[in-house]
Motif scaffolding. Structure first.
Motif, PDB file in Angstrom:
ATOM      1  N   VAL A  32      66.640   7.104  58.407  1.00  0.00           N
ATOM      2  CA  VAL A  32      66.210   6.080  57.452  1.00  0.00           C
ATOM      3  C   VAL A  32      66.706   4.731  57.948  1.00  0.00           C
ATOM      4  O   VAL A  32      67.569   4.650  58.826  1.00  0.00           O
ATOM      5  CB  VAL A  32      66.769   6.348  56.035  1.00  0.00           C
ATOM      6  N   SER A  33      66.168   3.669  57.398  1.00  0.00           N
ATOM      7  CA  SER A  33      66.642   2.334  57.733  1.00  0.00           C
ATOM      8  C   SER A  33      67.895   2.017  56.918  1.00  0.00           C
ATOM      9  O   SER A  33      67.955   2.312  55.723  1.00  0.00           O
ATOM     10  CB  SER A  33      65.556   1.293  57.436  1.00  0.00           C
ATOM     11  N   LEU A  34      68.876   1.433  57.571  1.00  0.00           N
ATOM     12  CA  LEU A  34      70.135   1.071  56.920  1.00  0.00           C
ATOM     13  C   LEU A  34      70.245  -0.440  56.810  1.00  0.00           C
ATOM     14  O   LEU A  34      69.727  -1.159  57.656  1.00  0.00           O
ATOM     15  CB  LEU A  34      71.315   1.635  57.721  1.00  0.00           C
ATOM     16  N   PRO A  35      70.925  -0.968  55.772  1.00  0.00           N
ATOM     17  CA  PRO A  35      71.620  -0.225  54.710  1.00  0.00           C
ATOM     18  C   PRO A  35      70.648   0.421  53.732  1.00  0.00           C
ATOM     19  O   PRO A  35      69.477   0.029  53.648  1.00  0.00           O
ATOM     20  CB  PRO A  35      72.457  -1.306  54.031  1.00  0.00           C
ATOM     21  N   ILE A  36      71.160   1.398  52.974  1.00  0.00           N
ATOM     22  CA  ILE A  36      70.324   2.114  52.033  1.00  0.00           C
ATOM     23  C   ILE A  36      71.180   2.662  50.892  1.00  0.00           C
ATOM     24  O   ILE A  36      72.365   2.968  51.080  1.00  0.00           O
ATOM     25  CB  ILE A  36      69.584   3.283  52.732  1.00  0.00           C
ATOM     26  N   THR A  37      70.603   2.740  49.712  1.00  0.00           N
ATOM     27  CA  THR A  37      71.239   3.419  48.590  1.00  0.00           C
ATOM     28  C   THR A  37      70.613   4.796  48.467  1.00  0.00           C
ATOM     29  O   THR A  37      69.396   4.924  48.274  1.00  0.00           O
ATOM     30  CB  THR A  37      71.052   2.641  47.275  1.00  0.00           C
ATOM     31  N   LEU A  38      71.419   5.830  48.609  1.00  0.00           N
ATOM     32  CA  LEU A  38      70.954   7.216  48.515  1.00  0.00           C
ATOM     33  C   LEU A  38      71.219   7.740  47.118  1.00  0.00           C
ATOM     34  O   LEU A  38      72.338   7.622  46.601  1.00  0.00           O
ATOM     35  CB  LEU A  38      71.684   8.089  49.538  1.00  0.00           C
ATOM     36  N   ARG A  39      70.199   8.305  46.517  1.00  0.00           N
ATOM     37  CA  ARG A  39      70.330   8.920  45.190  1.00  0.00           C
ATOM     38  C   ARG A  39      69.735  10.311  45.243  1.00  0.00           C
ATOM     39  O   ARG A  39      68.601  10.492  45.701  1.00  0.00           O
ATOM     40  CB  ARG A  39      69.613   8.091  44.122  1.00  0.00           C
ATOM     41  N   SER A  40      70.477  11.286  44.769  1.00  0.00           N
ATOM     42  CA  SER A  40      69.963  12.660  44.748  1.00  0.00           C
ATOM     43  C   SER A  40      70.772  13.490  43.759  1.00  0.00           C
ATOM     44  O   SER A  40      71.771  13.020  43.202  1.00  0.00           O
ATOM     45  CB  SER A  40      70.033  13.297  46.141  1.00  0.00           C
ATOM     46  N   ARG A  41      70.341  14.706  43.577  1.00  0.00           N
ATOM     47  CA  ARG A  41      71.053  15.649  42.712  1.00  0.00           C
ATOM     48  C   ARG A  41      71.820  16.630  43.600  1.00  0.00           C
ATOM     49  O   ARG A  41      71.208  17.359  44.388  1.00  0.00           O
ATOM     50  CB  ARG A  41      70.081  16.402  41.801  1.00  0.00           C
ATOM     51  N   ILE A  42      73.156  16.595  43.497  1.00  0.00           N
ATOM     52  CA  ILE A  42      74.008  17.447  44.329  1.00  0.00           C
ATOM     53  C   ILE A  42      74.696  18.477  43.442  1.00  0.00           C
ATOM     54  O   ILE A  42      75.292  18.135  42.416  1.00  0.00           O
ATOM     55  CB  ILE A  42      75.055  16.609  45.083  1.00  0.00           C
ATOM     56  N   ILE A  43      74.610  19.735  43.850  1.00  0.00           N
ATOM     57  CA  ILE A  43      75.190  20.845  43.102  1.00  0.00           C
ATOM     58  C   ILE A  43      76.174  21.595  43.997  1.00  0.00           C
ATOM     59  O   ILE A  43      75.912  21.812  45.174  1.00  0.00           O
ATOM     60  CB  ILE A  43      74.091  21.819  42.621  1.00  0.00           C
ATOM     61  N   LYS A  44      77.301  21.988  43.433  1.00  0.00           N
ATOM     62  CA  LYS A  44      78.288  22.814  44.152  1.00  0.00           C
ATOM     63  C   LYS A  44      78.626  24.013  43.292  1.00  0.00           C
ATOM     64  O   LYS A  44      79.130  23.873  42.176  1.00  0.00           O
ATOM     65  CB  LYS A  44      79.547  21.991  44.429  1.00  0.00           C
TER      66      LYS A  44
END
Length: 276
Positions: free
Chosen positions: A165-177
């Protein structure tokens, strides 16, 4: 506390305490030795019977642990907080096979502060700024800072690979552990993890997490083709011997900022560590 370690707490099914602890955990001998206590401090014995839902306390027999051969420098200390520069490989607090070799227990012993408690947590493999509270009376105020996202955290990471991806970037996702599973993973759904990623050059990146999901920074960096150097979980799980300290995860909690909930002062603490 006993040598920096608190007692284990067990919830009972009910009946004779000695029989239950022997049948469920194989520790009936601790009752007979006078090492099991009721909440009011009474010592349980072979005749003690308690109703279902009652609790008892005892000190675990600790297994031998590999010593983590790194010091824990204190960056700041007052009557309310202790801020340290945690090394790689040292867990924040007791969990699983890491008990005595944790920042919490080692600091309780070193500083003679039996009520020391972490206000937040860093992964065992992550180094950097870590804040503890000294007194139970202030613990909740500092823990809420982290729980409510009122701190500003900055990490440095050294990564390999080429960004997808091009930087800078804001990453948003759903993370489960999931408990029992080593890796956390991303799934579809409402995002619960957010990280701002900036490239600093020469394989170095600045990460500013807005949330604190388990392994969030490692998962996000791996997801954009930039796994962190020295990561034994992402992209692949690699077995590392307990006494192997040669290749630390190149992730550092470099800066912590917040408005002190007790004094109202603006606080800033910076790690003195660098990445290899």
């Amino acid at each position: 506390m006993r040598d920096g370690i608190g007692p284990a707490r067990l919830r009972l099914l009910g009946g004779n305490v000695c029989d239950e602890l022997q049948q469920r955990f194989g520790i009936g001998a601790k009752v007979l030795a006078g090492e099991v206590l009721l909440p009011d401090g009474t010592v349980a014995d072979a005749t003690t019977e308690l109703p279902a839902g009652s609790h008892v306390y005892f000190y675990r027999d600790l297994a031998d642990e590999v010593e983590v051969p790194f010091d824990i420098p204190v960056l700041y200390r007052d009557d309310d907080i202790v801020v340290v520069d945690k090394p790689h490989f040292l867990a924040t607090m007791p969990r699983g096979g890491h008990v005595a070799q944790t920042a919490l227990v080692r600091l309780r012993r070193k500083l003679e502060l039996p009520e020391l408690s972490p206000a937040h947590r860093l992964d065992r493999l992550t180094a950097g700024v870590l804040l503890f509270t000294v007194r139970p009376e202030v613990r909740g105020s500092y823990q809420r800072l982290f729980a409510e996202g009122k701190t500003r955290k900055t990490y440095l990471a050294r990564a390999a690979g080429t960004a997808t991806v091009s930087l800078p970037i804001t990453l948003r996702s759903r993370i489960i552990k999931h408990r029992g599973r080593l890796q956390a993973f991303e799934e579809s759904g409402a995002p619960n993890a957010e990280t701002y990623v900036e490239e600093l050059g020469n394989g170095l990146y600045r990460l500013s997490p807005r949330t604190g999901q388990t392994h969030q920074l490692r998962v996000h960096m791996n997801s954009i083709g930039l796994p962190i150097v020295g990561d034994s979980l992402y992209p692949n799980v690699i077995d590392v011997a307990a006494d192997d300290f040669d290749n630390p995860l190149q992730l550092l909690a470099q800066r912590l900022e917040f408005t002190d909930p007790i004094t109202g002062e603006d606080r800033e603490f910076v790690s003195a560590r660098t990445l290899g």
